[in-house]
Design an enzyme around this catalytic site. Structure first.
Site, short mmCIF file in Angstrom:
data_model
loop_
_atom_site.label_atom_id
_atom_site.label_comp_id
_atom_site.label_asym_id
_atom_site.label_seq_id
_atom_site.Cartn_x
_atom_site.Cartn_y
_atom_site.Cartn_z
N PHE A 93 0.83 -1.15 0.00
CA PHE A 93 -0.13 0.04 -0.13
C PHE A 93 0.80 1.35 -0.02
CE2 PHE A 93 -2.74 3.22 1.43
CZ PHE A 93 -3.99 2.84 1.32
N GLN A 146 -0.32 13.08 3.39
CA GLN A 146 -0.83 13.94 4.39
C GLN A 146 -2.02 14.65 3.51
OE1 GLN A 146 -0.01 13.57 7.60
NE2 GLN A 146 1.69 12.04 6.78
N GLY A 159 -4.90 12.79 2.82
CA GLY A 159 -6.12 11.78 2.69
C GLY A 159 -6.29 10.98 1.60
N HIS A 160 -5.49 10.90 0.63
CA HIS A 160 -5.44 9.82 -0.33
C HIS A 160 -5.42 8.32 0.10
CE1 HIS A 160 -5.53 12.73 -3.55
NE2 HIS A 160 -4.46 13.33 -2.97
N GLY A 161 -4.54 8.28 1.30
CA GLY A 161 -4.51 6.90 1.79
C GLY A 161 -5.75 6.19 2.41
N GLU A 178 -0.86 -7.53 5.20
CA GLU A 178 0.61 -8.02 5.58
C GLU A 178 1.46 -6.97 6.13
OE1 GLU A 178 4.24 -10.16 3.04
OE2 GLU A 178 2.14 -9.43 2.10
N ASN A 194 3.05 -0.89 8.65
CA ASN A 194 3.92 -0.29 9.37
C ASN A 194 3.05 0.55 10.37
OD1 ASN A 194 2.80 1.91 7.87
ND2 ASN A 194 4.79 2.01 6.66
#
Length: 406
Positions: free
Chosen positions: A250, A258, A260-262, A285, A288
């Site tokens: 990902f 930073q 908001g796309h994630g 998997e 982090n």
């Protein structure tokens, strides 16, 4: 000829993360692209004649796969390595600049100093269709700025409130598409550079699903696409005839983080999982800390929006939790974590001495004891009690940190 004392050799060492600059190009004039590439410079030095170029620059986070664990390159002064990408297709052109090499310096002792190889190790992690001339790359940039459209099926789009001139689009792909396989060979280099421990995946395995994220901007009436990020999901068999989906990789590229796309990408993927009756749950998997935070926040927000958080008003056994939250398709570990977060939120900052909080603390401690049984059982009772309390305090503070952002 200049003499080099071996003690001064450290002055010829360059941090490989800082030496490499990744550049995403868009533009409509071949000569402007060529002119810029012939200079050893950054996008901050764009001239008025080159103002029609759009160049996004950033550095890799990890280069140990290419240049070793220390991420150092020896033997150069003024070293600059440019990985130039066409912003949409990620067609790639490599450039290496330096002012001097240690090979040209005579040492004062019988010592042979040789430069580290650069081109060979870095080419190994680049695609096989690497471009080899400024002219070819410049033409590719201009061609795709006019004609490029992403591979795969467009399945979602969204906008950001602070950006009025563009839209972000998500595309679904898999390795049965030969064109996407070619694109993925270019994309996968980012895995090495930005995902710690990241590895290339088998592009003959059609159990992979890829979600690619693009920025689509209007430029003089034309749609110009820029790659923003991606997520890879592996679909495992789950007896008797279902699927377990696992997020493997990902990534949102640094210039777009930073914003908001994630969260947008993750929420869409989760919603797709929820609507697919064949998929029983969603796992991740080796996430982090940054991904864990983003995931936790969005999972709790989903629980709030669905009204499910109100149903969780007391500690429950896992079986009852699973029945209550089965529609979420959380894997077991995430289901328990979200339940603990949601119940803490429902306590509404009640005193740590209240019966409700005491019940919550015991509930979490029981889970921590089961999870760390092999280590804790070896301790003396008082030591075990203290260790369990310290672990609970650490978990509690982390939960408070996460809930404070929602």
């Amino acid at each position: 000829m200049t003499l080099l004392n071996p003690d001064d050799a450290t002055g010829w060492v360059t941090n490989s993360n800082q030496a490499i600059t990744i550049r995403l190009f868009s533009g409509e004039d071949v000569m402007s692209v060529e002119k810029f590439l012939k200079q050893n410079t950054t996008n901050s030095a764009l001239s008025e004649e080159e103002c029609d170029l759009d160049i996004v620059e950033f550095h890799p986070s990890f280069t140990y796969t290419v240049f070793g664990e220390l991420e150092k390159i020896f033997g150069y002064k003024g070293l600059q390595i440019y990985l130039n990408y066409a912003a949409g297709s990620l067609m790639t052109y490599l450039q290496i600049f330096y002012k001097n090499t240690v090979n040209k310096i005579e040492t004062i002792e019988n010592v042979s100093l040789k430069v580290d190889e650069i081109e060979e190790p870095i080419t190994k992690v680049l695609s096989s269709d690497l471009l080899h001339s400024i002219s070819d790359f410049s033409k590719a940039v201009v061609s795709e700025s006019i004609d490029f459209t992403p591979n795969g099926k467009k399945i979602h789009q969204y906008t950001l409130s602070n950006e009025n001139d563009c839209v972000y689009e998500i595309y679904e792909n898999n390795f049965s598409d030969k064109e996407f396989r070619k694109f993925h060979q270019r994309l996968q280099t980012f895995v090495i550079f930005f995902i710690e421990g990241g590895q290339f995946v088998d592009d003959t395995d059609e159990k992979w699903t890829f979600y690619t994220l693009y920025k689509k901007a209007d430029y003089c009436g034309k749609n110009v696409y820029s790659f923003v990020g991606f997520c890879s999901v592996y679909n495992y068999f789950h007896w008797p005839d279902n699927i377990r989906a696992r997020i493997s990789q990902f990534l949102v590229l640094p210039p777009y983080q930073q914003s908001g796309h994630g969260s947008k990408l993750y929420n869409f993927i989760r919603q797709s999982i929820l609507s697919n009756t064949l998929i029983v749950d969603l796992t991740v998997e080796d996430p982090n800390e940054a991904f864990d935070d983003m995931r936790d926040k969005n999972d709790i927000k989903w629980m709030l929006s669905a009204g499910n958080i109100k149903k969780l008003d007391k500690p429950l056994p896992f079986k009852d939790l699973h029945n209550l939250m089965s529609a979420s398709k959380f894997c077991k570990k995430q289901l328990i974590r979200v339940a603990e977060l949601c119940l803490l939120k429902n306590l509404n900052n009640k005193s740590s001495k209240s019966d409700n909080f005491k019940e919550y603390r015991i509930w979490v401690k029981k889970r921590l004891f089961r999870q760390n049984y092999d280590m804790l059982i070896e301790m003396e009772p008082e030591e075990r009690k203290k260790k369990l309390q310290d672990t609970f305090d650490s978990v509690y503070q982390d939960y408070i940190r996460i809930l404070s952002t929602i």
